[in-house]
Design a protein around this motif. Structure first.
Motif, mmCIF file in Angstrom:
data_model
loop_
_atom_site.group_PDB
_atom_site.id
_atom_site.type_symbol
_atom_site.label_atom_id
_atom_site.label_comp_id
_atom_site.label_asym_id
_atom_site.label_seq_id
_atom_site.Cartn_x
_atom_site.Cartn_y
_atom_site.Cartn_z
ATOM 1 N N GLY A 1 0.838 -1.201 0.000
ATOM 2 C CA GLY A 1 0.000 0.000 0.000
ATOM 3 C C GLY A 1 0.870 1.246 0.000
ATOM 4 N N THR B 1 -0.885 4.513 1.209
ATOM 5 C CA THR B 1 -1.564 5.589 1.941
ATOM 6 C C THR B 1 -1.465 5.429 3.462
ATOM 7 O OG1 THR B 1 -3.678 4.402 1.882
ATOM 8 C CG2 THR B 1 -3.240 5.928 0.071
ATOM 9 N N ARG B 2 -1.339 4.205 3.958
ATOM 10 C CA ARG B 2 -1.262 4.026 5.407
ATOM 11 C C ARG B 2 0.168 4.296 5.864
ATOM 12 N NH1 ARG B 2 -1.985 -1.337 6.756
ATOM 13 N NH2 ARG B 2 -1.275 -1.797 4.660
ATOM 14 N N GLU C 1 -5.981 1.154 -2.962
ATOM 15 C CA GLU C 1 -6.320 1.887 -1.736
ATOM 16 C C GLU C 1 -7.159 3.136 -2.035
ATOM 17 O OE1 GLU C 1 -2.846 1.169 1.542
ATOM 18 O OE2 GLU C 1 -2.408 2.549 -0.064
#
Ligand code: SF4
Ligand code: SF4
Length: 366
Positions: free
Chosen positions: A92, A94-95, A236
């Motif tokens: 991912g 964005t986290r 995402e």
């Protein structure tokens, strides 16, 4: 037969009238384990040593305590080594856990700092998790492993693993710590799925995926797989469920792929340059990547140390199986055992030459 050294985590009281018995601390016992086993004696002066552990996510509470890492750091420094503590980014974009800066921030929030561990943190696969070295392997499933680039420069790796269960792989031990934890995003994806992401008919052409894709792999709302690094950033940000992946693997399939990735890391660093510590304590029913930690499923057991990754994990798996045979010994429900295949990690790792299933335990608790 490989050698596996063990210390019991129980504080066996030597003198019940005496309260000040620091030798009963698992920290003292870990130091004894290191010194009596000689498992770190392969470290030479000026060796750059990566200590691979897992910092957890926000909300994870049962990762390895930093004091254990610090003890390993001190013992490496006593041998003249130059340690750093390392992790890789998650899948991912964005986290926070998916970038190096966020990863370090969470590590610090969870108590892993230069001050608590006496060694700096280095995120091995770079700022976004795209710094890697391609290593060919002869796996049944994977032929190229994208190993986090920092491992190209290290002399030795010490694997400090919180041994627990794992939702898809059955167990999360040293094989998983190396196989998943030392590879960059594209291989993390390959562990989980055989097919690259695709844009499907739900696409509204909003452009959010195009904007986030770090390698401009989305052209005319199609993913160009020769450019795609399988980071999952597009999935995402897509609010229309228009990025398909699958199947998402579990059981023997994922175990084999984890082992093949571990083989790639071994090929890059050299199998003879590893040592393994499995902490069979706080045995949660899932991995430390979850943003919470459930109750342990079994009482604490102790710490296992070996130069053999297969033996280290086999010894811990065998303890868990004995606990399972005597279910009264379990403190909680065993949740994932039925549909996972933890033994495959052990047997396939032996087949690929990572180590031996056969081991002899040396209990140095007394
Ligand atoms: S984010 Fe989703 S809906 Fe928007 S363009 Fe990309 S795939 Fe299509
Ligand atoms: S197209 Fe590939 S590289 Fe681009 S964001 Fe999606 S998964 Fe990542």
């Amino acid at each position: 037969m490989s050698e596996v050294y063990f210390v019991d985590s129980r504080a066996r009281v030597i003198d019940p009238a005496e309260w000040f018995q620091p030798q009963l601390s698992l920290v003292s016992k870990l130091r004894d384990l290191i010194r009596k086993s000689g498992v770190l004696d392969f470290i030479e002066k000026e060796d750059v040593v990566a200590i691979k552990t897992h910092f957890g996510d926000r909300g994870t509470t049962k990762t390895l305590r930093s004091v254990y890492i610090r003890t390993i750091v001190e013992e490496i420094k006593n041998r003249g080594g130059r340690p750093f503590v390392t992790e890789t980014t998650g899948l991912g974009l964005t986290r926070d856990r998916c970038t190096a800066l966020g990863r370090i921030e969470i590590a610090e929030e969870n108590g892993y700092t230069k001050q608590t561990m006496k060694a700096p943190i280095v995120i091995a696969d770079g700022i976004l998790g795209f710094d890697f070295v391609d290593v060919p392997v002869d796996g049944k499933n994977l032929k190229v492993i994208h190993v986090a680039k920092a491992f190209e420069w290290v002399d030795k790796v010490v694997c400090a693993t919180h041994f627990k269960l794992h939702m898809q792989g059955g167990i999360g031990g040293s094989i998983k710590n190396i196989g998943v934890g030392c590879v960059a995003k594209p291989s993390k994806f390959d562990i989980h799925s055989p097919n690259p992401p695709e844009i499907n008919e739900n696409c509204t052409e909003c452009g959010k995926c195009v904007e986030i894709c770090p390698v401009n792999a989305i052209e005319n709302f199609r993913i160009n797989h020769s450019k795609c690094l399988k980071c999952m950033g597009c999935r995402e940000v897509c609010e229309d469920d228009a990025i398909s992946i699958g199947p998402w693997l579990s059981g023997a399939d994922i175990c084999e792929r984890i082992v093949e990735c571990a083989k790639g890391v071994f090929e890059l660093v050299g199998k003879e340059n590893f040592a393994f510590f499995n902490f069979l304590i706080d045995i949660t029913p899932h991995c430390d990547c979850h943003p919470y930690s459930d109750n342990p499923i079994a009482p604490d057991v102790g710490v296992f140390a070996s130069r053999d990754i297969v033996s280290a994990d086999a010894a811990c798996l065998d303890v868990l199986k004995r606990l399972e045979a005597n279910r009264d010994a379990l403190t909680g429900e065993q949740k994932f055992w039925e549909w996972t295949a933890p033994e495959v990690q052990i047997s396939y790792a032996e087949e690929l030459g990572l180590g031996e299933r056969g081991y002899e335990i040396y209990d140095i608790s007394d």
